[in-house]
Structures are given as structure tokens and as C-alpha cells.
Enzyme design. Structure first.
Site, PDB file in Angstrom:
ATOM      1  N   CYS A  30       0.846  -1.208   0.000  1.00 12.06           N
ATOM      2  CA  CYS A  30       0.000   0.000   0.000  1.00 12.06           C
ATOM      3  C   CYS A  30       0.876   1.252   0.000  1.00 12.06           C
ATOM      4  CB  CYS A  30      -0.911  -0.063   1.230  1.00 12.06           C
ATOM      5  SG  CYS A  30      -1.654   1.484   1.718  1.00 12.06           S
ATOM      6  N   CYS A  33       0.286   3.757   2.781  1.00 14.48           N
ATOM      7  CA  CYS A  33       0.732   3.182   4.061  1.00 14.48           C
ATOM      8  C   CYS A  33       2.236   3.367   4.223  1.00 14.48           C
ATOM      9  CB  CYS A  33       0.427   1.686   4.124  1.00 14.48           C
ATOM     10  SG  CYS A  33      -1.317   1.255   4.014  1.00 14.48           S
TER      11      CYS A  33
END
Length: 120
Positions: A30, A33
Site C-alpha cells: 500500500c 501506508c
């Protein structure tokens, strides 16, 4: 303080104690993230009295499902064993610091009263 890896085995123990625990639900694939991780790490250094946990949603799919995590990163704040905030999206550092400030100022007796009233 460094971040703590949270798993199905230790999640309840870590988040159930008194004090503030921030939880970052993330995954290595991600992009947001990965970009948020240094911000989260810096905040953990500034707030040694707060536990900063990370849940790898790939490795801990049960935990992600338990909390209906459908978008990552998701930041959750737990104070004295009560989830007081949960929202998807990487926060800028100023917003993360503001969240910490707000969670620190919560009147937990009031929060518990509201929860009790809501659950009846």
C-alpha cells in the site's frame, strides 16, 4: 518508542490496558501506508507515553476483518480499552498530532457513560 507489531495473539492485551494505544492498519503493498510510516514513527518518538501499534493486514487478516478494515491505512485510537477513533486515510503529521491531543483530552468517564447509554 518504536512501534509494536500487533497480532491476533497480543492485540487485546496491548489495547485493553489503561492509557492510549494508536493502531495503524497497513500493508507493505500500500503506497499511502508506506508513505505514512515515517510520520507515524516520528510521532511515536515524540510520545513515549503512548503505545504505537501496527497491524499488517496481510499477515493479520482476522484482525482486519474483526474491525471491518476495508481501506488502508486506517488509524484507530484506543484509550483505556475503548476505541475512541477509527478512520481510513493517511494523516498528515499535524492531523496525527491533533488526534493525539484530542484523545489525551477525552473525559473517559463521559465516554463510558455515552457508550453505556448507546448500548441500552
Amino acid at each position: 518508542m518504536a512501534t509494536v507489531a500487533l497480532t491476533t495473539e497480543n492485540f487485546d492485551e496491548v489495547t485493553g490496558k489503561d492509557g492510549i494505544v494508536l493502531v495503524d492498519f497497513w500493508a507493505s503493498w500500500c503506497g499511502p501506508c508506506v508513505r505514512f510510516a515515517p510520520t507515524y514513527e516520528r510521532s511515536s518518538e515524540k510520545h513515549p507515553d503512548i503505545t504505537f501499534g501496527k497491524v499488517d493486514t496481510e499477515a493479520q487478516q482476522e484482525l482486519a476483518a474483526k474491525f471491518n478494515i476495508s481501506s488502508i491505512p486506517t488509524i484507530m485510537a484506543v484509550r483505556d480499552g475503548v476505541i475512541v477513533f477509527s478512520q481510513p486515510g493517511a494523516l498528515p503529521e499535524s492531523a496525527l498530532e491533533s488526534l493525539i491531543d484530542q484523545v489525551e483530552k477525552l473525559d473517559m468517564d463521559d465516554v463510558r457513560k455515552q457508550l453505556a447509554a448507546h448500548n441500552h
